[in-house]
Design an enzyme around this catalytic site. Sequence first.
Site, PDB file in Angstrom:
ATOM      1  N   VAL A  64      20.577  -4.804   0.183  1.00 29.18           N
ATOM      2  CA  VAL A  64      20.459  -4.989   1.627  1.00 29.18           C
ATOM      3  C   VAL A  64      21.596  -4.249   2.317  1.00 29.18           C
ATOM      4  O   VAL A  64      22.761  -4.611   2.158  1.00 29.18           O
ATOM      5  CB  VAL A  64      20.504  -6.485   2.011  1.00 29.18           C
ATOM      6  N   LYS A  65      21.245  -3.194   3.014  1.00 30.49           N
ATOM      7  CA  LYS A  65      22.248  -2.451   3.782  1.00 30.49           C
ATOM      8  C   LYS A  65      21.679  -1.913   5.091  1.00 30.49           C
ATOM      9  O   LYS A  65      22.329  -1.941   6.119  1.00 30.49           O
ATOM     10  CB  LYS A  65      22.861  -1.322   2.945  1.00 30.49           C
ATOM     11  N   LYS A 139       6.042   5.632  12.660  1.00 29.22           N
ATOM     12  CA  LYS A 139       5.245   4.887  13.644  1.00 29.22           C
ATOM     13  C   LYS A 139       5.654   5.256  15.064  1.00 29.22           C
ATOM     14  O   LYS A 139       4.805   5.392  15.953  1.00 29.22           O
ATOM     15  CB  LYS A 139       5.426   3.383  13.424  1.00 29.22           C
ATOM     16  N   HIS A 273     -16.829  29.054 -18.625  1.00 32.38           N
ATOM     17  CA  HIS A 273     -17.517  28.148 -17.700  1.00 32.38           C
ATOM     18  C   HIS A 273     -17.499  26.702 -18.201  1.00 32.38           C
ATOM     19  O   HIS A 273     -18.523  26.033 -18.278  1.00 32.38           O
ATOM     20  CB  HIS A 273     -18.945  28.616 -17.442  1.00 32.38           C
TER      21      HIS A 273
END
Length: 510
Positions: A64-65, A139, A273
């Site tokens: 968490v930063k 966004k 092919h």
Amino acid sequence: MKRALISVYEKNEKLFKFVNFLDQKGYQIVSTGGTYQYFIKKGLSNLIEVSNFTSFPEILDGRVKTIHPNIYAGILANRSIEKHMKSVHSHNIHLIDIVLVNFYPFFEKIHHKPEPININSLIEFIDIGGPSMLRAAAKNFLHVTAITDKNDYELVQSEIDDYGFPSLKLRKRLAGKAFNFTSAYDSAISQYLLDDKFPIYLHSSYEKKINLRYGENPHQKAAYYVNITHKGSMRNFQQLHGKKLSFNNLRDMDVAWKVVTQFSEPACCTVKHSTPCGVALGKNIIEAFQKTYYADTISSFGGIMAVNVPITKELAKEINHIFLEVVLSPNYETDVLNILKIKKNLRIISISEPISDRLEYVQIDGGILVQESDYFFPYEKSYKIVTKKKFSDQELKSLFFAQKVVKYVKSNAIVVAKNTQTLGISGGQTNRIWAARQAIERALEKSKEGLVLVSDAFFPFRDVVDEAARSGGIRAILQPGGSIRDEESVKACDDYGIAMAFTGKRHFKH
């Protein structure tokens, strides 16, 4: 003041050059711990660490930063809505104009060499903050520039120079690229954790490797993408010489390499092919090549050739006497390459990865079919002889060789072989008797004795056995069995003195 939030795993000179440009243009650089230290050492001045920007320290070993209202409100605020602007100002939140992020390298860690890292370590490479910030910026592309591709640095820089900020058209395009990347990243993680062949939602993580000149035909545009999450022989091949590869080249290369890598002996395969036209084994690669070319000299013209052992000087000289589009081999010595490069257009491919396709995908209009790949089964232990006559050891060897070829021939498919050399291959026919007649006819042009016949599916009638008997040279047949008229085919074999076995496994290839 304009601000750019920079949070990256990969730090390099190209990044610094761009961020230094932003610094000189008056952007305040907001950055996370490791990235912040990198820029400090590089001498950037207008720089603030995220923990100071949020007034909250990094916690949980860096998990968490950036997850903080000061970051996300600064990115997501719609500058044209007065209520948004009053809210950010009342909370003393600073707007962020550019978000530049690259993620923890989850893709790379899946394929970590020499062995993939364990799941506990891999979890730490699932990026949360990076994708969240990038999605937020994408966004809000009406006001914020989202950057994840280093190839876009110069484009953004050019527009800032020209207009003072990136244009709306560019911001919209970069937003699309951001969601394109985050969806691939999430898909890779999903596939790894779920490990389900047929999940509720089908996601694919592929990265564009090259734009192709065109598709199957010149009026069709095309590109080649490689799978990010799974291994595969066609992901990491190297082109050492020749013209750019085409759509058809790549498809034929895939088939040729799949055929030869089934064998431990020196093997050679030519493909035209998407269908093998000649396959052979030899005591050495020159013998395997000569037998393969002799199997179908006409179809080999302009074809794709693969071998499963290094190409020798002797073979390189032989190759130069014929026209091939592509040659694939695990290795080339320098003098061998010099010989082959005499043909300036010959595409020379170095390839060594084993076949690892687990699933196959076929697109239809409005949908996609997904199936397990048709792996080779050990028929040496599971076939059942259904005739009075048994196979000789040589016939068994020849039948199992041809069985490994027939599953790569378009259905209806018949392969006629002698020893470990195909002499007649016919596929893509709408009925089995036509395929049998064509394969037998081609084989008889080269030999009239010691032949075996393998079919990809059962005989609906005894007519294939009758045709084989008329040839006079086919003495053994291998087929799946399972027809309601199997007994008629068995009786016909007994009447003609032909040995036949059922494998119980069909190998349609449409």
